[in-house]
Design a protein around this motif. Structure first.
Motif, PDB file in Angstrom:
ATOM      1  N   SER A   1      -0.945   4.125  15.274  1.00 58.42           N
ATOM      2  CA  SER A   1      -1.747   3.446  14.255  1.00 58.42           C
ATOM      3  C   SER A   1      -2.537   2.320  14.911  1.00 58.42           C
ATOM      4  O   SER A   1      -1.959   1.383  15.469  1.00 58.42           O
ATOM      5  CB  SER A   1      -0.793   2.913  13.174  1.00 58.42           C
ATOM      6  OG  SER A   1      -1.387   1.940  12.407  1.00 58.42           O
TER       7      SER A   1
ATOM      8  N   ILE B   1       1.958  -2.259  14.897  1.00 59.03           N
ATOM      9  CA  ILE B   1       2.932  -2.940  15.759  1.00 59.03           C
ATOM     10  C   ILE B   1       3.334  -2.039  16.934  1.00 59.03           C
ATOM     11  O   ILE B   1       3.475  -2.512  18.071  1.00 59.03           O
ATOM     12  CB  ILE B   1       4.164  -3.361  14.928  1.00 59.03           C
ATOM     13  CG1 ILE B   1       3.758  -4.471  13.939  1.00 59.03           C
ATOM     14  CG2 ILE B   1       5.314  -3.816  15.814  1.00 59.03           C
ATOM     15  CD1 ILE B   1       4.822  -4.827  12.912  1.00 59.03           C
TER      16      ILE B   1
ATOM     17  N   ASP C   1       3.591   9.714  17.819  1.00 63.87           N
ATOM     18  CA  ASP C   1       3.390   9.500  16.375  1.00 63.87           C
ATOM     19  C   ASP C   1       3.131  10.858  15.730  1.00 63.87           C
ATOM     20  O   ASP C   1       3.104  11.896  16.415  1.00 63.87           O
ATOM     21  CB  ASP C   1       2.223   8.527  16.131  1.00 63.87           C
ATOM     22  CG  ASP C   1       2.370   7.762  14.813  1.00 63.87           C
ATOM     23  OD1 ASP C   1       2.499   8.413  13.753  1.00 63.87           O
ATOM     24  OD2 ASP C   1       2.354   6.522  14.846  1.00 63.87           O
TER      25      ASP C   1
ATOM     26  N   TYR D   1      12.625   0.411   0.530  1.00 66.84           N
ATOM     27  CA  TYR D   1      12.236  -0.059   1.864  1.00 66.84           C
ATOM     28  C   TYR D   1      13.320  -0.987   2.420  1.00 66.84           C
ATOM     29  O   TYR D   1      13.815  -0.797   3.538  1.00 66.84           O
ATOM     30  CB  TYR D   1      10.896  -0.793   1.770  1.00 66.84           C
ATOM     31  CG  TYR D   1      10.359  -1.289   3.093  1.00 66.84           C
ATOM     32  CD1 TYR D   1       9.846  -0.404   4.034  1.00 66.84           C
ATOM     33  CD2 TYR D   1      10.345  -2.651   3.397  1.00 66.84           C
ATOM     34  CE1 TYR D   1       9.338  -0.857   5.244  1.00 66.84           C
ATOM     35  CE2 TYR D   1       9.835  -3.114   4.605  1.00 66.84           C
ATOM     36  CZ  TYR D   1       9.336  -2.213   5.524  1.00 66.84           C
ATOM     37  OH  TYR D   1       8.833  -2.668   6.723  1.00 66.84           O
TER      38      TYR D   1
ATOM     39  N   THR E   1       3.190  -9.066   8.832  1.00 70.71           N
ATOM     40  CA  THR E   1       2.379  -8.955  10.049  1.00 70.71           C
ATOM     41  C   THR E   1       1.059  -8.285   9.692  1.00 70.71           C
ATOM     42  O   THR E   1       1.047  -7.316   8.919  1.00 70.71           O
ATOM     43  CB  THR E   1       3.137  -8.115  11.103  1.00 70.71           C
ATOM     44  OG1 THR E   1       4.410  -8.723  11.329  1.00 70.71           O
ATOM     45  CG2 THR E   1       2.388  -8.035  12.415  1.00 70.71           C
TER      46      THR E   1
ATOM     47  N   THR F   1      -1.075  -5.914   9.714  1.00 69.42           N
ATOM     48  CA  THR F   1      -1.351  -4.505  10.029  1.00 69.42           C
ATOM     49  C   THR F   1      -1.779  -3.842   8.727  1.00 69.42           C
ATOM     50  O   THR F   1      -1.702  -4.443   7.654  1.00 69.42           O
ATOM     51  CB  THR F   1      -0.106  -3.773  10.552  1.00 69.42           C
ATOM     52  OG1 THR F   1       0.818  -3.628   9.465  1.00 69.42           O
ATOM     53  CG2 THR F   1       0.577  -4.519  11.681  1.00 69.42           C
TER      54      THR F   1
HETATM   55  N1  LIG Z   1       3.384  -4.982   8.974  1.00 69.20           N
HETATM   56  C1  LIG Z   1       4.387  -5.667   8.475  1.00 69.20           C
HETATM   57  O1  LIG Z   1       4.206  -6.676   7.786  1.00 69.20           O
HETATM   58  C2  LIG Z   1       5.794  -5.244   8.791  1.00 69.20           C
HETATM   59  C3  LIG Z   1       6.845  -6.117   8.412  1.00 69.20           C
HETATM   60  C4  LIG Z   1       8.144  -5.759   8.682  1.00 69.20           C
HETATM   61  C5  LIG Z   1       8.428  -4.569   9.343  1.00 69.20           C
HETATM   62  N2  LIG Z   1       7.406  -3.753   9.703  1.00 69.20           N
HETATM   63  C6  LIG Z   1       7.779  -2.493  10.383  1.00 69.20           C
HETATM   64  O2  LIG Z   1       7.098  -2.381  11.617  1.00 69.20           O
HETATM   65  C7  LIG Z   1       6.916  -0.999  11.943  1.00 69.20           C
HETATM   66  C8  LIG Z   1       5.443  -0.741  12.263  1.00 69.20           C
HETATM   67  O3  LIG Z   1       4.702  -0.993  11.073  1.00 69.20           O
HETATM   68  P1  LIG Z   1       3.143  -1.339  11.065  1.00 69.20           P
HETATM   69  O4  LIG Z   1       2.967  -2.542  10.245  1.00 69.20           O
HETATM   70  O5  LIG Z   1       2.603  -1.290  12.440  1.00 69.20           O
HETATM   71  O6  LIG Z   1       2.653  -0.124  10.146  1.00 69.20           O
HETATM   72  P2  LIG Z   1       1.738   1.136  10.491  1.00 69.20           P
HETATM   73  O7  LIG Z   1       1.689   1.900   9.212  1.00 69.20           O
HETATM   74  O8  LIG Z   1       0.488   0.688  11.138  1.00 69.20           O
HETATM   75  O9  LIG Z   1       2.609   1.940  11.573  1.00 69.20           O
HETATM   76  C9  LIG Z   1       3.668   2.780  11.240  1.00 69.20           C
HETATM   77  C10 LIG Z   1       3.556   4.032  12.079  1.00 69.20           C
HETATM   78  O10 LIG Z   1       4.667   4.898  11.800  1.00 69.20           O
HETATM   79  C11 LIG Z   1       4.169   6.223  11.832  1.00 69.20           C
HETATM   80  N3  LIG Z   1       5.045   7.144  11.117  1.00 69.20           N
HETATM   81  C12 LIG Z   1       5.281   7.199   9.783  1.00 69.20           C
HETATM   82  N4  LIG Z   1       6.073   8.247   9.490  1.00 69.20           N
HETATM   83  C13 LIG Z   1       6.343   8.869  10.674  1.00 69.20           C
HETATM   84  C14 LIG Z   1       7.086  10.025  11.027  1.00 69.20           C
HETATM   85  N5  LIG Z   1       7.715  10.767  10.093  1.00 69.20           N
HETATM   86  N6  LIG Z   1       7.146  10.377  12.334  1.00 69.20           N
HETATM   87  C15 LIG Z   1       6.491   9.658  13.281  1.00 69.20           C
HETATM   88  N7  LIG Z   1       5.770   8.560  13.007  1.00 69.20           N
HETATM   89  C16 LIG Z   1       5.694   8.170  11.710  1.00 69.20           C
HETATM   90  C17 LIG Z   1       2.810   6.118  11.160  1.00 69.20           C
HETATM   91  O11 LIG Z   1       2.009   7.256  11.431  1.00 69.20           O
HETATM   92  C18 LIG Z   1       2.278   4.827  11.758  1.00 69.20           C
HETATM   93  O12 LIG Z   1       1.534   5.053  12.946  1.00 69.20           O
HETATM   94  C19 LIG Z   1       7.398  -0.196  10.729  1.00 69.20           C
HETATM   95  O13 LIG Z   1       8.710   0.259  10.978  1.00 69.20           O
HETATM   96  C20 LIG Z   1       7.400  -1.240   9.628  1.00 69.20           C
HETATM   97  O14 LIG Z   1       8.327  -0.930   8.609  1.00 69.20           O
HETATM   98  C21 LIG Z   1       6.094  -4.049   9.448  1.00 69.20           C
END
Ligand SMILES: NC(=O)c1ccc[n+]([C@@H]2O[C@H](COP(=O)([O-])OP(=O)(O)OC[C@H]3O[C@@H](n4cnc5c(N)ncnc54)[C@H](O)[C@@H]3O)[C@@H](O)[C@H]2O)c1
Length: 267
Positions: free
Chosen positions: A21, A25, A44, A162, A195, A197
């Motif tokens: 993505s 992150i 991914d 979640y 974060t 994103t």
């Molecule tokens: N952004 C925030 O505020 C935040 C806060 C706390 C935790 N997180 C966690 O950080 C991690 C990254 O999140 P992000 O904000 O970069 O979001 P994002 O949506 O940009 O990235 C998540 C990625 O996971 C991939 N994904 C989803 N289902 C999948 C599957 N079945 N197989 C393989 N890949 C899969 C998606 O294609 C995507 O590239 C996640 O686990 C999210 O829960 C994010």
């Protein structure tokens, strides 16, 4: 007395799952690890541009892009085989794949609950298990960072599925760390706070700057603390900590849960 290497990842192979993505992150973790000298395999879902993204990593030419669905055990095993074929080893794993389903408790659907657990909890289990088995075969220890969330530790509105699935990741890490310790493999949970994103800006705040401002300020009616440092985290803030946790310097840290959230949930 010899100092430990907390910076360079030269000579190490890192697998980052959920790195497809742009602005996410996972990709930030891959970028940081590549900048620090690691050979990086990113993975991914098939509909993500991993093969293009990998070309843009620092020290281009020695990294690889792969497709995987973390909910599917066979797909995960196939991923590990591909990474070994390409890089011969895996020293570090960062699992960042995740989805955010927003539903209030009274409206939680089985679909929302089960898809959250399938990706966030089962996916983390399958990826960590397959990578740990490989690290054990290699016999030289290893480093695992599972990305959970601060929502796995504190309640937030509309995050039942979640939050529960991310809490499962934290306990999975505790148990995994205990059982992998004899192999010299460390496992830690990194809990990002809000974060900047697409998950945060487009999904959680629905692209509304007012809502984002509310996240930073906090809200007593919604029982939500704000962010004392006064702004959202950048993906690079999460990546810097993940890179440290998979470095040699973090060799004595395992089974921990570290929130990188600007103070959003300190207590
Ligand atoms: N952004 C925030 O505020 C935040 C806060 C706390 C935790 N997180 C966690 O950080 C991690 C990254 O999140 P992000 O904000 O970069 O979001 P994002 O949506 O940009 O990235 C998540 C990625 O996971 C991939 N994904 C989803 N289902 C999948 C599957 N079945 N197989 C393989 N890949 C899969 C998606 O294609 C995507 O590239 C996640 O686990 C999210 O829960 C994010």
């Amino acid at each position: 007395m010899s100092a430990l290497n907390v910076g360079s990842h030269e000579g190490r192979v890192a697998l980052v799952v959920g790195a497809g993505s742009q602005g996410g992150i996972g990709l930030a973790c891959a970028d940081t690890l590549a900048m620090l000298g690691a050979r990086v395999a990113i993975a991914d879902l098939p509909n993500t541009p991993v093969r293009n993204l990998v070309e843009k990593l620092p020290n281009n030419g020695r990294h690889s892009g792969h497709h995987v669905d973390v909910t599917d055990a066979e797909s995960v095993i196939h991923l590990i085989e591909q990474v070994i074929e390409q890089h011969q080893r895996i020293d570090s794993l960062v699992t960042a794949a995740g989805i955010l389903v927003m539903e209030n408790f009274l409206d939680v659907t089985l679909d929302g609950w089960e898809s959250s657990f399938a990706v966030n909890a089962r996916g983390t289990l399958l990826v960590c298990q397959a990578a740990a088995r490989q690290m054990i075969r290699q016999g030289a220890g290893g480093r695992i960072v599972a990305i959970s969330s601060n929502a796995g530790r504190v309640p937030r509105l509309a995050t039942v599925s979640y939050g529960a699935s991310k809490a499962a990741v934290i306990q999975l890490v505790h148990c995994m760390a205990l059982e992998l310790a004899p192999y010299g493999i460390t496992a830690n949970a990194l809990c990002p706070g809000s974060t900047a994103t697409s998950m945060m800006v487009d999904v959680q705040a629905r692209g509304d700057p007012e809502r984002l401002e509310g996240v930073i300020r906090g809200s007593l009616e919604q029982w939500r603390t704000g962010i004392p440092l006064g702004h959202l985290a950048e993906p690079a803030d999460q990546a810097a900590v993940a890179a440290f946790l998979v470095s040699e310097g973090a060799r004595h840290i395992t089974g921990q849960t570290l929130c990188v959230d600007g103070g959003q949930t300190f207590f």
